[in-house]
Design a protein around this motif. Sequence first.
Motif, PDB file in Angstrom:
ATOM      1  N   ILE A  17      46.892  32.110  56.883  1.00 26.23           N
ATOM      2  CA  ILE A  17      47.858  31.186  57.469  1.00 26.23           C
ATOM      3  C   ILE A  17      47.241  29.793  57.529  1.00 26.23           C
ATOM      4  N   ARG A  18      48.077  28.795  57.267  1.00 21.39           N
ATOM      5  CA  ARG A  18      47.644  27.399  57.326  1.00 21.39           C
ATOM      6  C   ARG A  18      47.877  26.899  58.746  1.00 21.39           C
ATOM      7  N   GLN A  19      46.800  26.398  59.379  1.00 26.82           N
ATOM      8  CA  GLN A  19      46.876  25.911  60.752  1.00 26.82           C
ATOM      9  C   GLN A  19      46.159  24.578  60.885  1.00 26.82           C
ATOM     10  N   GLU A  20      46.571  23.796  61.868  1.00 28.33           N
ATOM     11  CA  GLU A  20      45.880  22.559  62.220  1.00 28.33           C
ATOM     12  C   GLU A  20      44.582  22.920  62.930  1.00 28.33           C
ATOM     13  N   PHE A  21      43.654  21.982  62.987  1.00 28.03           N
ATOM     14  CA  PHE A  21      42.409  22.219  63.726  1.00 28.03           C
ATOM     15  C   PHE A  21      42.690  22.389  65.214  1.00 28.03           C
ATOM     16  N   THR A  22      43.713  21.731  65.708  1.00 26.83           N
ATOM     17  CA  THR A  22      44.018  21.767  67.140  1.00 26.83           C
ATOM     18  C   THR A  22      44.849  22.978  67.546  1.00 26.83           C
ATOM     19  N   ASP A  23      45.372  23.747  66.571  1.00 32.22           N
ATOM     20  CA  ASP A  23      46.176  24.935  66.895  1.00 32.22           C
ATOM     21  C   ASP A  23      45.295  26.036  67.481  1.00 32.22           C
ATOM     22  N   GLU A  24      45.857  26.787  68.384  1.00 33.94           N
ATOM     23  CA  GLU A  24      45.168  27.945  68.958  1.00 33.94           C
ATOM     24  C   GLU A  24      45.089  29.062  67.914  1.00 33.94           C
ATOM     25  N   SER A  25      44.040  29.873  67.991  1.00 39.45           N
ATOM     26  CA  SER A  25      43.906  31.014  67.086  1.00 39.45           C
ATOM     27  C   SER A  25      44.974  32.045  67.402  1.00 39.45           C
ATOM     28  N   LEU A  26      45.429  32.740  66.360  1.00 40.66           N
ATOM     29  CA  LEU A  26      46.404  33.812  66.564  1.00 40.66           C
ATOM     30  C   LEU A  26      45.691  35.012  67.167  1.00 40.66           C
ATOM     31  N   THR A  27      46.383  35.714  68.069  1.00 41.87           N
ATOM     32  CA  THR A  27      45.762  36.856  68.738  1.00 41.87           C
ATOM     33  C   THR A  27      46.581  38.138  68.623  1.00 41.87           C
ATOM     34  N   VAL A  28      47.869  38.034  68.275  1.00 38.54           N
ATOM     35  CA  VAL A  28      48.746  39.209  68.232  1.00 38.54           C
ATOM     36  C   VAL A  28      49.279  39.403  66.818  1.00 38.54           C
ATOM     37  N   CYS A  29      49.138  40.618  66.299  1.00 42.46           N
ATOM     38  CA  CYS A  29      49.647  40.967  64.969  1.00 42.46           C
ATOM     39  C   CYS A  29      51.172  41.012  64.993  1.00 42.46           C
ATOM     40  N   GLU A  30      51.800  40.382  64.003  1.00 42.36           N
ATOM     41  CA  GLU A  30      53.261  40.383  63.925  1.00 42.36           C
ATOM     42  C   GLU A  30      53.806  41.742  63.494  1.00 42.36           C
TER      43      GLU A  30
END
Length: 92
Positions: A17-30
């Motif tokens: 997944i493409r994320q910004e540096f300031t985005d929180e890490s994902l923790t829950v599987c979709e």
Amino acid sequence: MPVYAYACRDCGNAFDIRQEFTDESLTVCESCGGRLRKQFGAVGVTFNGSGFYRTDSRSSPTSSQGSATKAPTQSAPPAAAPATAQQTGSTS
């Protein structure tokens, strides 16, 4: 924007997944609602230019090929060293 790789600890679902540096890490599987873990892999790094290699900072060439391509430098003759008692053989 960097791309991060995640994998679910429960079901094994892996995705990028493409994320910004300031985005929180994902923790829950979709897929299953399980816990996600960020995956880290090898980074391809290429060092280009001068100054990256051990041979870049050498002042004189050490290989025979390098010395054949360089023009000789002219320098002043060495200055005469003052004579010492040991060199002249005299004793004081």
